[in-house]
Every structure is written in structure tokens, then in C-alpha cells.
Design an enzyme around this catalytic site. Structure first.
Site, PDB file in Angstrom:
ATOM      1  N   ARG A 136       0.850  -1.182   0.000  1.00 33.56           N
ATOM      2  CA  ARG A 136       0.000   0.000   0.000  1.00 33.56           C
ATOM      3  C   ARG A 136       0.891   1.240   0.000  1.00 33.56           C
ATOM      4  O   ARG A 136       2.092   1.149   0.199  1.00 33.56           O
ATOM      5  CB  ARG A 136      -0.956   0.005   1.188  1.00 33.56           C
TER       6      ARG A 136
ATOM      7  N   ASN B 266      -5.216   7.969   4.105  1.00 29.05           N
ATOM      8  CA  ASN B 266      -5.204   7.116   5.290  1.00 29.05           C
ATOM      9  C   ASN B 266      -3.770   6.996   5.796  1.00 29.05           C
ATOM     10  O   ASN B 266      -2.861   6.652   5.030  1.00 29.05           O
ATOM     11  CB  ASN B 266      -5.729   5.720   4.965  1.00 29.05           C
ATOM     12  N   GLU B 267      -3.582   7.294   7.085  1.00 29.17           N
ATOM     13  CA  GLU B 267      -2.266   7.152   7.716  1.00 29.17           C
ATOM     14  C   GLU B 267      -1.152   7.669   6.802  1.00 29.17           C
ATOM     15  O   GLU B 267      -0.188   6.976   6.494  1.00 29.17           O
ATOM     16  CB  GLU B 267      -2.008   5.703   8.107  1.00 29.17           C
TER      17      GLU B 267
ATOM     18  N   GLU C  13      -8.705   4.789  14.944  1.00 26.09           N
ATOM     19  CA  GLU C  13      -8.486   3.346  14.837  1.00 26.09           C
ATOM     20  C   GLU C  13      -7.826   2.833  16.111  1.00 26.09           C
ATOM     21  O   GLU C  13      -6.945   3.477  16.678  1.00 26.09           O
ATOM     22  CB  GLU C  13      -7.559   2.984  13.666  1.00 26.09           C
TER      23      GLU C  13
END
Length: 683
Positions: free
Chosen positions: A129, A167-168, A325
Site C-alpha cells: 500500500r 489514510n495514515e 483506529e
């Protein structure tokens, strides 16, 4: 204008600073939902179970790019439309992802130039990713095109409570060393320094014949045969943090044209992520959100959890924040992925809540059957609902509902720790006095000592206003600007109490040693001068006159105006000061010139905190009993969390919102239990 202001002004051109209340009432329970991993009949089952579990917020489309845009410029929102309407029909609000966290296969196949490049010059390919370079204009163009389409379609949908950019960001790709990044780095440096002469001065390029005469000669600090330029390394971290922030702001700017809902992204306030300076990011968030996972590679994962929560609160300016999260149980990415013990998920969640979170969310809703995270725990495990984990999810939901009135209150703390990502980068660099001296270790040691003393602590940025605190700890603040050191000095001069630990104040913002003796920027404040560092070897200890033990570090220190509190009792530095205290203006400044053993550090800080008048929120313990206060709306709430294996007691009068029971003077809390008492005056 200083270099920091130049960067802030540039980023401010993209989007002004914003501040938005959390877009819900009460304490929300949420999760990530990767619906694309499941057939449609499962979606309907999941909606019913989410309602049963009290889920109020669901993040979707976080990794949705390849589904929504299967081919360049062709958009298919069929499935996403269905999920949005299903959630809306079940009165579950949506945290809508922009879908840009990882590029689809077609993008990296058509444009391999977007792939990230490692320090050795080799590319990292598609298959994991975040396979993209933050400075890639090609990636940015395609990502913003996707964001535009998603925002156009859902920007005014009534189910959207929040927008989730990427994301992150920077989890895997924060530092990219390709030619595109090199050019962006040069532009960033020119904006920061204005001229090559200023850059050469800042980087000390007279050393090793590194003087630059053309901007084209400047590259990222790729791997070299020897030690690299430390000032260049720090600036590359600064640039890389800004590059990803610029990407966030670019996506947020597109969203802002089509929505009035708050916009954020999930930070990673955790022990192993250090590449982004979140002090520069936080003011650009509509609300501050973070991910946190227990790291069982640490000596005390639960203490680190509390630290991360306090740091997130600091980034939120003391206000409520969102836990975007966490895990219900084991993760999948540590060498040994430990399951949580019974009750631990609730204790972990209430630790975040006690320290300022008003949302508790999990990755993810349903445990994946395939893919890299198939062994990552979820709210709904592989074994389904007839499980202890599912029952604990239901228990947590009940507890959060009972605690709704706590939302919006603030955490009480009258001590602070100064925390700096820049000092982290500068301390943990190449060619330093001791590789065993690691920035975060020293911060954690100071924090853990205060936690065991029952003291709730804020985490603040260098240069922050410290006037509201009775005591401030400055652990290992190796890199500090003149302005930021003046803020600490001025605080003490005005009556504050500070504790500074070794390896602080050594270099300025350009990683240039402050000459005249250590601890550099803090010599006058502390009333000491160190002539030389004298690190200790692994396993080596030294005794102090008081009987305390120390390791890791010593230095040849002499007091100028300071009172000597303790000296080395043995070794080559026998008789040399190890701990000092200096009256400065109306305040006091302690210096710890060595790494004290945990119990001795706790004893020293107990004395310093007592002299400063710091009020503990709970009793001293080994960290197994946590007591934190939140207040607001005319009420004060006492969070008591028993991480230990035996019953604990805490004096308080009021009503426990968790059980509904009244507490008259003394709370008796079973092992592993939690209580949140709405405090009332005692008899």
C-alpha cells in the site's frame, strides 16, 4: 520572516487554519468498513449487527480507488451508492474516505514514475500500500480528480458527518528520494533559506567540501559511503512532512468546494512512526484524529497508550479528539501479535476516553478473510457473534452510551512535557555520542515516572505558552531554537519549575552545536556547564552519592550558580555533579545529567513536583492504577482504570456512570475493572 514562518505561510496559502467541534453529540463508537471485501447479502447482515452494537460512525471508501475508478477516468459508484444509502437508512453516520490511500494497479502500470524510491535509489513497486511518492505531480493529478468526483457525488449527502483524507499519510512512503522529490526539495529549500549562501551556512557545507554553488547540485540525502550531513537529514524530514501535509491540504481544498462537513485524516501517534511533525499538521485539521495500537515490542505498552493519548490531546489544543483506529485484539504486523486479555479492550478504550477522546473507533468492523490484514482483529471476528470478543464489543457500547455526558469536557493537568519531532529526528541520527541514547526512550521514561506518581501530564510543543503549568519537563530536547528555549527560560524566570534532562539544548535549528559548553541553550537557566560528554557502555552503571543508580550517560559537569543535589560516587567522574537545582528568577530549574534508574528517576521527580506544587490526580502505583479527571458543564468526572491483578481503592464520592451505583467516600474497583465517577462533594 523566519524559516518556520515561511513554511507556515506557504501551507497557509493552500488552506487557512480551521477549528471545528466534533460533528456528533455524546461519545461515538465507530469503525472502518471495507464492504468491497464482502458480497452484498453480508452488507445487510452487517447493518443489523452494527445497530445492535451501537455503531454510530463508519469509515468507508478509505481504500476504494480501484473499485470506484476501475479504469482511468471511468467512475463506477454503484456499490458505494448502495452502502451510503444502507448506512443512512440504518441511521449510521459516515466518515467518507477520499479513496486515495493507495493507487490502483492501472496507475502505477501506466505511470511507474509515481512509485516511491528508497534511499539507495531503488523503486518500491505496487503490491503493498501507499505505492506513491508524495511529490509526484502525476499521482497528485489523478488523486485530486478522484477526490473531485467523490466530493461531487456525496458532498451534500446528509449521512456524511466527516471526510477522511487518504489514510495514515506517511506510514510507509513519507521519505521519497526520486528525482521529482529532489526537485521539490530544492524548491522547498529555496523558499526556506532564500539563497544558496544561507543554505550553505545552515548546513555547514564547509565540512567535507560540500559547498553548493548551484541549486541543481542539491539532492535528497540518499545513502552514501559515509555519514551523511546531519543538517541535511533534518531538513529532508521537515520537507517530507511538509510535502505530505501539502498533499493533504490539496485534497481538503477540493473537498471544501463541495462540502461543509469537517475534514481530517488519521494521525499515527505511536512509538514506531516518527516522520511527520504533527505540531505543524494539527492546526490544519478540522478535528484531530489518530490511530493507536498497543506495541508489544515496548517494555510497557499500556504506559505508551496513555502517552499517545495525552500527546494527541496536546495536538488538539487540549480539546476533544477522535480515536480513529484501534484494535479489539491482536494486530497483524508485529513479530508477536498478542491477543487482548478479557476486559482489556474496554480498559484501553476508556484510557483514551479519560485522556480526551470523544470518539472510539476500530479497525475494522468485520475481520477480513483474505489479504495482508486477514489476521488483524475486528469488532466482528472470524468466529462471528457467539464469541467473548463480540460480547465485549457490546459491553463497550453500553459503557460509552452511559458516558455520553462526559463528551466535550476537558482533561485536568498542571504539569507538561515538551515534545519535539525535530529533536527526535536530530537525536536519532547518524554519528552521535551514543547510539543507545534514543529520544523517545527518554521522553517515555520521564512520562512513565510521572504516570506512576499519579500525575496527569499534557504534551506541548517547543515554544508553547507554559504559563498555566506548575511544572514542565524537558526531556532530551537536543534541538531547540533560540525562540523556543527562550519560552522555557521565560517560564522559569516568571516562577515556573522546570526539569531538564541530559542531551538537551545542544544544537540550534540548523543542527549547529551551541558553543561555550553544554547544555548549550540552557546553561544559564540551569546554572551549569558541561565540558564533555561521557557516555556509558551497555550494561555499565554508576552509583550516586544518594545511593541512586544511573546508566547510559554521564558528563563532565560543573555548577556555576546551581545547587548540587547529587554527585557521582564512583568511577572517573566521582565527585562530579549528576543532579543540580538552580534558582532562576522567581522559579527553579533542575538538571538531570544522567539517566537515572526508573525508581530513582521517580524519586527525583516526586521531589521536583512536590516543590512545584503539582497536584497528583491519583495515588502512586506501578502504573497499574490510572486516575484521570475531566471537567466541564459544572461537573467533574473521575476516571479510575485498574490495569492490575488485584482490587484497588480510590477515595471519591459520587455516582459511577459505568455501573450506575453510588460511591460514598471510597471506590473499590476489582482487578481489570473501570469506573467513571461523576464527583460530588463529600460529607
Amino acid at each position: 520572516m523566519c524559516a518556520r514562518a515561511h513554511t507556515a505561510a506557504f501551507l497557509g496559502e493552500l488552506m487557512p487554519e480551521r477549528s471545528t467541534p466534533l460533528p456528533w453529540t455524546g461519545i461515538v463508537l465507530g469503525c472502518d468498513y471495507n464492504y468491497e471485501q464482502w458480497p452484498e447479502p453480508v452488507w445487510h447482515e452487517d447493518m443489523a449487527l452494527m445497530r445492535k452494537a451501537g455503531v454510530g460512525l463508519v469509515a468507508i471508501n478509505v481504500f476504494g480507488w480501484s473499485n470506484v475508478e476501475p479504469r482511468p477516468g471511468e467512475y463506477d459508484f454503484t456499490d458505494l451508492d448502495r452502502i451510503v444509502e444502507l448506512l443512512h437508512d440504518h441511521q449510521i453516520r459516515i466518515n467518507m474516505g477520499t479513496g486515495t490511500a493507495s493507487p490502483p494497479p492501472w496507475l502505477t502500470r501506466r505511470h511507474p514514475e509515481v512509485l516511491p524510491v528508497a534511499p539507495d535509489g531503488t523503486s518500491r513497486f505496487f503490491g503493498g500500500r501507499q505505492a506513491w511518492c508524495p511529490s509526484s505531480p502525476v499521482f497528485r493529478e489523478h488523486a485530486l480528480a478522484l477526490v473531485e468526483q467523490v466530493a461531487l457525488r456525496y458532498g451534500s449527502h446528509p449521512a456524511i458527518a466527516l471526510w477522511h483524507v487518504s489514510n495514515e499519510l506517511g506510514c510507509h512512503n513519507a521519505l521519497c528520494y526520486d528525482d521529482t522529490s529532489a526537485e521539490a526539495f530544492r524548491v522547498w529549500l529555496a523558499r526556506r533559506y532564500g539563497s544558496l549562501g544561507a543554505l550553505n551556512d545552515a548546513w555547514g557545507t564547509a565540512f567535507w567540501s560540500q559547498r553548493y554553488h548551484d541549486w541543481a547540485e542539491v539532492d535528497p540525502p540518499r545513502l552514501a559511503l559515509s555519514v551523511r550531513n546531519p543538517a541535511q537529514l533534518v531538513d529532508f524530514h521537515r520537507f517530507s512532512s511538509d510535502a505530505l501535509l501539502e498533499h493533504y491540504l490539496a485534497e481538503a481544498q477540493v473537498l471544501r468546494k463541495h462540502t461543509s462537513a469537517p475534514i481530517t485524516t488519521n494521525f499515527m501517534i505511536t512509538a514506531h512512526i516518527r516522520n511527520l511533525d504533527y505540531w505543524t499538521w494539527a492546526p490544519r485539521m478540522d478535528l484531530v484524529a489518530t490511530d493507536h495500537y498497543l506495541d508489544h515490542r515496548l517494555d510497557d505498552p499500556v504506559a505508551e497508550l496513555s502517552f499517545a493519548a495525552d500527546l494527541t490531546r496536546g495536538l488538539a489544543g487540549g480539546g476533544p479528539w477522535m480515536l480513529a483506529e484501534q484494535s479489539t485484539g491482536a494486530v497483524n504486523w508485529q513479530p508477536y501479535n498478542m491477543a487482548k486479555t478479557p476486559g482489556q479492550m474496554v480498559r484501553n478504550s476508556l484510557t483514551h476516553l479519560a485522556r480526551g477522546a470523544d470518539a472510539v473507533c476500530f479497525f475494522q468492523w468485520r475481520a477480513s478473510a483474505q489479504g495482508a490484514e486477514k489476521f488483524h482483529s475486528a469488532m466482528l471476528p472470524h468466529a462471528g457473534t457467539p464469541t467473548a470478543l463480540w460480547r465485549e464489543v457490546l459491553d463497550l457500547s453500553t459503557v460509552l452510551t452511559r458516558l455520553a455526558e462526559v463528551a466535550g469536557t476537558t482533561v485536568e493537568a498542571d504539569a507538561a512535557i515538551v515534545f519535539s519531532w525535530e529533536s527526535w529526528w536530530a537525536t536519532d541520527t547518524e554519528a552521535r555520542p551514543s547510539v543507545a541514547v534514543r529520544y523517545l526512550d527518554q521522553v517515555h521514561a520521564a512520562y512513565r515516572a510521572l504516570r506512576e506518581l499519579g500525575i496527569t501530564t499534557d504534551l506541548v510543543a517547543p515554544g508553547a505558552d507554559l504559563s498555566r503549568y506548575r511544572a514542565v519537563l524537558v526531556p532530551c530536547l537536543h534541538m531547540v531554537s533560540d525562540e523556543d528555549s527562550a519560552a522555557i527560560t521565560g517560564y522559569v524566570r516568571s516562577g515556573g519549575h522546570a526539569v531538564v534532562t541530559f542531551y538537551s539544548g545542544i544544537v540550534d535549528r540548523h543542527d549547529r552545536v551551541r558553543l561555550g559548553g553544554y547544555p548549550g541553550a540552557f546553561r544559564d537557566l540551569l546554572g551549569v556547564v558541561a565540558e564533555e560528554f561521557a557516555p556509558l557502555l551497555p550494561g555499565q552503571e554508576v552509583a550516586l552519592g544518594s545511593g541512586a543508580r544511573a546508566a547510559l550517560w554521564t558528563e563532565r559537569l560543573r555548577a556555576t550558580t546551581a545547587q548540587i543535589v547529587d554527585r557521582y560516587a564512583e568511577g572517573p567522574l566521582a565527585g562530579v555533579p549528576a543532579i543540580t537545582r538552580n534558582a532562576y528568577g522567581a522559579g527553579q530549574a533542575w538538571y538531570l545529567a544522567t539517566a537515572l534508574a526508573p525508581a530513582d528517576l521517580r524519586d527525583t521527580l516526586r521531589r521536583a513536583m512536590r516543590e512545584a506544587g503539582v497536584t497528583a490526580s491519583g495515588p502512586e502505583s506501578d502504573g497499574s492504577l490510572e486516575v484521570v479527571h475531566r471537567s466541564g458543564g459544572g461537573h467533574r468526572y473521575v476516571f479510575v482504570i485498574n490495569h492490575g491483578h488485584k482490587e484497588a481503592e480510590h477515595p471519591v464520592t459520587g455516582r459511577d456512570l459505568v455501573t450506575g451505583e453510588r460511591v460514598d467516600g471510597m471506590l473499590r474497583l476489582p482487578a481489570g475493572a473501570v469506573a467513571v465517577v461523576r464527583e460530588e462533594p463529600g460529607p
